[in-house]
Design a protein around this motif. Structure first.
Motif, PDB file in Angstrom:
ATOM      1  N   ALA A  78      43.609  48.280  37.061  1.00 29.74           N
ATOM      2  CA  ALA A  78      42.461  47.781  37.128  1.00 29.74           C
ATOM      3  C   ALA A  78      41.844  46.979  36.099  1.00 29.74           C
ATOM      4  CB  ALA A  78      41.224  48.987  37.246  1.00 29.74           C
ATOM      5  N   THR A  79      42.181  47.218  34.972  1.00 28.78           N
ATOM      6  CA  THR A  79      41.914  46.545  33.807  1.00 28.78           C
ATOM      7  C   THR A  79      42.797  44.995  33.962  1.00 28.78           C
ATOM      8  OG1 THR A  79      41.637  48.000  32.180  1.00 28.78           O
ATOM      9  CG2 THR A  79      42.226  45.826  31.244  1.00 28.78           C
ATOM     10  N   ALA A  80      43.984  45.223  34.607  1.00 30.66           N
ATOM     11  CA  ALA A  80      44.662  43.625  34.645  1.00 30.66           C
ATOM     12  C   ALA A  80      43.769  42.697  35.766  1.00 30.66           C
ATOM     13  CB  ALA A  80      46.040  43.888  35.081  1.00 30.66           C
ATOM     14  N   ASP A  81      43.172  43.556  36.771  1.00 32.73           N
ATOM     15  CA  ASP A  81      42.608  42.726  37.776  1.00 32.73           C
ATOM     16  C   ASP A  81      41.221  42.174  36.995  1.00 32.73           C
ATOM     17  OD1 ASP A  81      44.308  43.563  39.647  1.00 32.73           O
ATOM     18  OD2 ASP A  81      42.842  45.093  40.531  1.00 32.73           O
ATOM     19  N   HIS A  82      40.480  43.105  36.216  1.00 34.73           N
ATOM     20  CA  HIS A  82      39.544  42.283  35.645  1.00 34.73           C
ATOM     21  C   HIS A  82      39.803  41.042  34.664  1.00 34.73           C
ATOM     22  CE1 HIS A  82      36.690  45.362  37.015  1.00 34.73           C
ATOM     23  NE2 HIS A  82      37.390  46.362  36.338  1.00 34.73           N
ATOM     24  N   VAL A  83      40.848  41.296  33.750  1.00 34.86           N
ATOM     25  CA  VAL A  83      41.311  39.972  33.197  1.00 34.86           C
ATOM     26  C   VAL A  83      41.545  38.912  33.809  1.00 34.86           C
ATOM     27  CG1 VAL A  83      43.363  39.215  31.996  1.00 34.86           C
ATOM     28  CG2 VAL A  83      42.553  41.553  31.431  1.00 34.86           C
ATOM     29  N   VAL A  84      42.160  38.967  35.041  1.00 37.78           N
ATOM     30  CA  VAL A  84      42.525  37.887  35.909  1.00 37.78           C
ATOM     31  C   VAL A  84      41.161  37.245  36.298  1.00 37.78           C
ATOM     32  CG1 VAL A  84      43.378  37.129  38.126  1.00 37.78           C
ATOM     33  CG2 VAL A  84      44.915  38.685  36.873  1.00 37.78           C
ATOM     34  N   GLU A  85      40.252  38.282  36.786  1.00 44.06           N
ATOM     35  CA  GLU A  85      38.862  37.578  37.313  1.00 44.06           C
ATOM     36  C   GLU A  85      38.288  36.727  36.092  1.00 44.06           C
ATOM     37  OE1 GLU A  85      36.841  41.132  38.651  1.00 44.06           O
ATOM     38  OE2 GLU A  85      38.368  41.336  40.314  1.00 44.06           O
ATOM     39  N   ARG A  86      38.240  37.342  34.727  1.00 44.02           N
ATOM     40  CA  ARG A  86      37.623  36.768  33.711  1.00 44.02           C
ATOM     41  C   ARG A  86      38.215  35.446  33.268  1.00 44.02           C
ATOM     42  NH1 ARG A  86      32.612  39.077  34.360  1.00 44.02           N
ATOM     43  NH2 ARG A  86      32.365  41.018  34.375  1.00 44.02           N
ATOM     44  N   ILE A  87      39.404  35.564  33.302  1.00 42.31           N
ATOM     45  CA  ILE A  87      40.095  34.275  32.809  1.00 42.31           C
ATOM     46  C   ILE A  87      39.725  33.029  33.768  1.00 42.31           C
ATOM     47  CG2 ILE A  87      42.317  32.950  32.470  1.00 42.31           C
ATOM     48  CD1 ILE A  87      43.241  35.636  31.098  1.00 42.31           C
ATOM     49  N   ALA A  88      40.015  33.371  35.227  1.00 48.21           N
ATOM     50  CA  ALA A  88      39.699  32.441  36.136  1.00 48.21           C
ATOM     51  C   ALA A  88      38.263  32.015  36.056  1.00 48.21           C
ATOM     52  CB  ALA A  88      40.030  32.960  37.634  1.00 48.21           C
ATOM     53  N   GLU A  89      37.420  32.868  35.830  1.00 51.12           N
ATOM     54  CA  GLU A  89      35.911  32.850  35.777  1.00 51.12           C
ATOM     55  C   GLU A  89      35.672  31.563  34.631  1.00 51.12           C
ATOM     56  OE1 GLU A  89      32.344  35.795  35.507  1.00 51.12           O
ATOM     57  OE2 GLU A  89      33.570  35.824  33.736  1.00 51.12           O
ATOM     58  N   HIS A  90      36.255  32.051  33.547  1.00 51.30           N
ATOM     59  CA  HIS A  90      36.095  31.241  32.184  1.00 51.30           C
ATOM     60  C   HIS A  90      36.622  29.911  32.330  1.00 51.30           C
ATOM     61  CE1 HIS A  90      34.964  30.986  27.827  1.00 51.30           C
ATOM     62  NE2 HIS A  90      35.893  30.331  27.785  1.00 51.30           N
ATOM     63  N   ALA A  91      37.693  29.588  33.053  1.00 50.01           N
ATOM     64  CA  ALA A  91      38.505  28.320  33.194  1.00 50.01           C
ATOM     65  C   ALA A  91      37.429  27.457  34.316  1.00 50.01           C
ATOM     66  CB  ALA A  91      39.737  28.519  33.713  1.00 50.01           C
ATOM     67  N   GLN A  92      36.997  28.060  35.232  1.00 51.75           N
ATOM     68  CA  GLN A  92      36.169  27.397  36.131  1.00 51.75           C
ATOM     69  C   GLN A  92      34.686  26.980  35.608  1.00 51.75           C
ATOM     70  OE1 GLN A  92      35.625  29.354  39.898  1.00 51.75           O
ATOM     71  NE2 GLN A  92      34.444  27.850  40.880  1.00 51.75           N
ATOM     72  N   ALA A  93      34.094  27.988  34.774  1.00 49.53           N
ATOM     73  CA  ALA A  93      32.908  27.590  34.193  1.00 49.53           C
ATOM     74  C   ALA A  93      32.938  26.425  33.243  1.00 49.53           C
ATOM     75  CB  ALA A  93      32.248  28.810  33.551  1.00 49.53           C
ATOM     76  N   HIS A  94      34.142  26.332  32.590  1.00 48.76           N
ATOM     77  CA  HIS A  94      34.173  25.171  31.662  1.00 48.76           C
ATOM     78  C   HIS A  94      35.037  24.001  31.886  1.00 48.76           C
ATOM     79  CE1 HIS A  94      31.789  27.522  28.680  1.00 48.76           C
ATOM     80  NE2 HIS A  94      32.287  28.659  29.095  1.00 48.76           N
ATOM     81  N   ARG A  95      35.537  24.168  33.352  1.00 44.05           N
ATOM     82  CA  ARG A  95      36.304  23.153  33.723  1.00 44.05           C
ATOM     83  C   ARG A  95      37.449  22.736  33.048  1.00 44.05           C
ATOM     84  NH1 ARG A  95      31.628  18.673  35.975  1.00 44.05           N
ATOM     85  NH2 ARG A  95      30.663  20.344  37.489  1.00 44.05           N
TER      86      ARG A  95
END
Length: 374
Positions: A44-61
């Motif tokens: 579950a934590t690994a899932d959150h990590v994946v989501e947060r890294i993808a979110e950060h990369a997308q938000a900051h292009r």
């Protein structure tokens, strides 16, 4: 000051280690919070990590990010867990994901190496020199040295078919062992790169051989014979020397602890806690804590934290001694953890300040002399 997005994510996928290195900042220094961490990062934590890294990369292009699989010893998490995490990171992030694993090498078998190589994971191995040098500190809990197992792993990693995933060697500087003998022991494995790391210490708890306030330069004196040989022969890439030269020639060092570039590294512990540079464990308990977790917080929440601001603040985050120094743009005050004093916080030069000044000065003199003869 405008915050700089994170680009390097250190994932503590396993909080325990199969070695008991006596200099380890995780287990042997001020912060002992590893004892309360789950052994392995949960699915579950690994899932959150994946989501947060993808979110950060997308938000900051961000066109690319670097993910470092770390520990403890990350191989204890199992290669299936690691490669599944890598696969999901690359599938979710709208950015190129460069994945690296930093291991002690003990668990690196042919089958595991093959699996990691197929997943495109670059592998760095920690080794402190020959058997005598390495086994002085890097031992199992029962006192056995680890050099034999690491030697076996490096012979596997040195095969032609794995050269492209061999990231290099990481060596902690030990004043008790001759520098050139240590360097030659590392070169025997034909590493593409070598990182020499200063041992962690602070003004309140100085590193070995480095008396707080002493004008001596034992660490520069240890490193400079290696620099002379490296500069003449370039048998591998040594990041410390290369980054200093880049800075002296007008560039910006890309490694934390040199120069004034904003830090872009963030750590996620096995319980999902978002933390600062994990070397801050050497300063005091909780120094790396942010009070954030990937289960509920985006990485952007860490960008406004006072310690992040300090790590990204450039010269404004440094004290008066550093402001008055002509080499501040090259050393950047040194690694944040090494600036700590229990009475004055982090607004100090590095406890290694004399060593850094001598190292940068001597390298600068050598490079300038060469440029003047061309």
């Amino acid at each position: 000051m405008t915050a700089t997005p994170f680009r390097q994510f250190v994932l503590k996928v396993h909080s325990r280690c199969n070695l008991a290195c006596d200099y380890c900042y995780v287990y042997e220094m001020a912060d002992q919070s590893w004892r309360d961490q789950p052994h392995r990062m949960s699915a579950a934590t690994a899932d959150h990590v994946v989501e947060r890294i993808a979110e950060h990369a997308q938000a900051h292009r961000l066109p690319s990010v670097t993910v470092v699989l770390h520990g403890g010893e990350p191989m204890l998490a199992g290669v299936d867990f690691l490669t599944d995490l890598v696969r999901r990171l690359r599938a979710e992030a709208e950015a190129r994901v460069d994945v690296r694993l930093q291991t002690n090498g003990v668990l690196l078998t042919q089958r595991r190496l093959e699996t990691l190589a197929e997943a495109g994971v670059r592998i760095g191995v920690s080794l402190d020199g020959d058997a005598s040098a390495n086994d002085r500190h890097r031992r199992f809990a029962d006192g056995r040295g680890s050099h034999g197992q690491v030697h076996r792993a490096l012979r596997l990693l040195g095969q032609d078919r794995y050269r492209e995933v061999f990231g290099g060697l990481l060596c902690a500087v030990d004043l008790a062992h001759p520098p050139l003998a240590t360097y030659e022991a590392l070169l025997a494995y034909e590493p593409p790169a070598v990182d020499f790391l200063l041992p962690h210490g602070t003004w309140s708890d100085p590193p070995p051989g480095r008396g707080a306030g002493s004008a001596g330069t034992p660490y520069a004196d240890w490193l400079l014979p290696i620099f002379d040989r490296w500069y003449e022969r370039h048998e591998t890439w040594i990041r410390l020397f290369g980054e200093v030269i880049q800075s002296l020639l007008g560039g910006v060092p890309a490694v934390e602890g040199l120069g004034l570039r904003p830090s872009t590294m963030v750590v996620v512990d096995t319980d999902g806690s978002i933390k600062q540079l994990d070397a801050l464990s050497a300063a005091y308990p909780g120094a790396a804590d942010l009070g954030l977790n990937v289960s509920s917080d985006p990485f952007d929440a860490a960008l406004s934290h006072p310690i992040t601001v300090l790590r990204q603040g450039g010269i404004e985050s440094l004290g008066a001694t550093c402001h008055a120094c002509t080499l501040v743009q090259h050393c950047g005050g040194g690694l944040l953890a090494h600036r700590f004093h229990r009475d004055t916080g982090f607004h100090n030069p590095s406890v290694f300040c004399p060593d850094l000044l001598r190292l940068i000065t001597v390298i600068g003199e050598r490079v300038t002399a060469d440029l003047n003869t061309q």
